[in-house]
Enzyme design. Structure first.
Site, PDB file in Angstrom:
ATOM      1  N   GLU A  30     -56.158  49.453  26.694  1.00 14.53           N
ATOM      2  CA  GLU A  30     -56.508  50.199  27.915  1.00 14.53           C
ATOM      3  C   GLU A  30     -57.837  50.942  27.727  1.00 14.53           C
ATOM      4  OE1 GLU A  30     -55.281  54.128  28.600  1.00 14.53           O
ATOM      5  OE2 GLU A  30     -53.624  54.048  27.172  1.00 14.53           O
ATOM      6  N   LYS A 165     -45.860  61.675  24.570  1.00 11.96           N
ATOM      7  CA  LYS A 165     -46.121  63.028  24.080  1.00 11.96           C
ATOM      8  C   LYS A 165     -45.087  63.984  24.620  1.00 11.96           C
ATOM      9  CE  LYS A 165     -50.940  62.969  23.146  1.00 11.96           C
ATOM     10  NZ  LYS A 165     -51.904  62.323  24.011  1.00 11.96           N
TER      11      LYS A 165
HETATM   12  N1  PSU Z   1     -50.529  59.655  27.252  1.00 10.07           N
HETATM   13  C1  PSU Z   1     -51.254  59.961  26.162  1.00 10.07           C
HETATM   14  N2  PSU Z   1     -52.590  59.718  26.163  1.00 10.07           N
HETATM   15  C2  PSU Z   1     -53.217  59.172  27.238  1.00 10.07           C
HETATM   16  C3  PSU Z   1     -52.426  58.822  28.359  1.00 10.07           C
HETATM   17  C4  PSU Z   1     -51.096  59.083  28.317  1.00 10.07           C
HETATM   18  O1  PSU Z   1     -50.714  60.440  25.191  1.00 10.07           O
HETATM   19  O2  PSU Z   1     -54.438  58.979  27.202  1.00 10.07           O
HETATM   20  C5  PSU Z   1     -53.081  58.168  29.508  1.00 10.07           C
HETATM   21  C6  PSU Z   1     -52.717  56.675  29.548  1.00 10.07           C
HETATM   22  O3  PSU Z   1     -53.830  55.947  30.018  1.00 10.07           O
HETATM   23  C7  PSU Z   1     -51.588  56.631  30.565  1.00 10.07           C
HETATM   24  C8  PSU Z   1     -52.029  57.696  31.525  1.00 10.07           C
HETATM   25  O4  PSU Z   1     -51.436  55.379  31.170  1.00 10.07           O
HETATM   26  O5  PSU Z   1     -52.582  58.721  30.720  1.00 10.07           O
HETATM   27  C9  PSU Z   1     -50.889  58.216  32.360  1.00 10.07           C
HETATM   28  O6  PSU Z   1     -51.381  59.086  33.327  1.00 10.07           O
HETATM   29  P1  PSU Z   1     -50.405  59.619  34.489  1.00 10.07           P
HETATM   30  O7  PSU Z   1     -49.445  60.525  33.801  1.00 10.07           O
HETATM   31  O8  PSU Z   1     -51.318  60.325  35.441  1.00 10.07           O
HETATM   32  O9  PSU Z   1     -49.766  58.398  35.065  1.00 10.07           O
END
Ligand code: PSU
Ligand code: MN
Length: 330
Positions: A30, A165
């Protein structure tokens, strides 16, 4: 325009996907972690190191991003660097796609959107750090549930990550995945990892012994033509793991600040990540970089084992039959 006209797939990746001998599996990566997940310049070094680890195993990396409104599959080193420097690149999940393409913007793709793009290109494996999940809420439920979870429920891609996390509500995240029918595996562990820490103290459904068992289960899933993805959680290497107590403390602090500043929606995850980095004085960063590299290696090993096990015709049979809903892609 046909759906695939919006894609630009690198020659090397296209060649690997078309190979008759099935010898070069592709592993997707990604780009939201380049644009929004890691600080500069660690975002560049980590993205390049992940690609290198995949190549060292004998697979082909495919970093996916949106550049000037094109879905690029396979970035050059300079494209990775430009994206890492970019001030204008936005965070793109599934729902952002058409607007970003139409406006010819640059974007880092989240797990959800990267899975979607990978599947359209018949890429089965994907390595990342952590998936999005159900966000914690102090007072009332916020309904902030990452689109990564719903994508896992509807797109057959194998995602290798280090869990989620603890900025997230991990028990609710696992419940949600269960509801959506997404199998969650621990790679050589019985516990779901919590990103910087090796365990969240929550159990996974199944523990995978080794890459061979992983490949066999993936094969069974594809033979059954189940349309959902699979999640393989691989804990951060022991020597870089951080204590859960310390992490939880920093995470609660970060969440408090976010609540106070009323940070919501797609800004929330990057905001929390940055706060934690500051609060931990960068100590979380090393763990983050190391687990990403390790996940890239394990994803490549599983991909190679799987590709050795089945013929190219079988792989196409499974993936094409799932893609049959989109006749233009075949
Ligand atoms: N969790 C992490 N690091 C990240 C992300 C999530 O520990 O960089 C990023 C990933 O790209 C994930 C996105 O797909 O955040 C999810 O964002 P949201 O919660 O807005 O869907
Ligand atoms: Mn969200």
């Amino acid at each position: 325009m046909k759906p695939m006209d919006y894609f630009e797939i690198s020659e090397e990746i296209q060649e690997a996907i078309n190979r008759k001998d099935n010898k070069k599996p592709v592993v997707a990566l990604e780009s939201n972690l380049i644009t929004h997940g890691l600080p500069f310049p660690e975002n560049i070094t980590t993205a390049l190191n992940m690609e290198k680890n995949i190549r060292d195993e004998g697979a082909i990396p495919a970093t996916i991003a949106i550049l000037k409104g094109k879905i690029k599959v396979g970035l050059s080193n300079s494209e990775i660097e430009n994206l890492a420097h970019s001030k204008s690149a936005v965070k793109a999940s599934r729902r952002d796609l058409s607007a970003i393409i139409f406006r010819e913007m640059d974007a880092g793709t989240t797990v959800a959107l990267t899975m979607w793009a990978a599947h359209r290109c018949k890429i089965l494996f994907f390595a990342t750090g952590g998936i999005g999940g159900v966000h914690r809420s102090i007072e009332h439920p916020t309904m902030d549930i990452s689109a990564d979870l719903t994508e896992l429920a509807r797109t057959p891609v194998v995602v290798i990550c280090s869990g989620a996390k603890s900025i997230l509500d991990i028990p609710s995240t696992l419940e949600y995945l269960e509801t959506m029918g997404v199998p969650v595996f621990g790679y050589q562990t019985n516990e779901f990892p919590a990103f910087y820490s090796q365990s969240s103290h929550l159990k996974v459904d199944y523990s995978l012994r080794d890459v061979l068992e992983a490949a066999q289960i993936i094969n069974t899933q594809l033979q059954l033509k189940l349309e959902n993805g699979l999640l393989i959680a691989n804990p951060v290497p022991t020597e870089f793991a951080l204590g859960k107590k310390k992490m939880d403390h920093w995470i609660s602090k970060a969440q408090e600040i976010a609540d106070k500043e009323n940070i919501k929606g797609k800004q929330l995850t990057p905001f929390l990540l940055n706060q934690i980095k500051e609060l931990s004085e960068g100590r979380s960063l090393k763990a983050n970089m190391e687990l990403l590299k390790h996940n890239a290696t394990i994803a490549a090993r599983i991909a190679l084992t799987y590709h050795k096990m089945i013929s190219s015709r079988q792989l196409k049979d499974y993936l094409y039959s799932i893609l049959n809903q989109y006749p233009d892609l075949n």
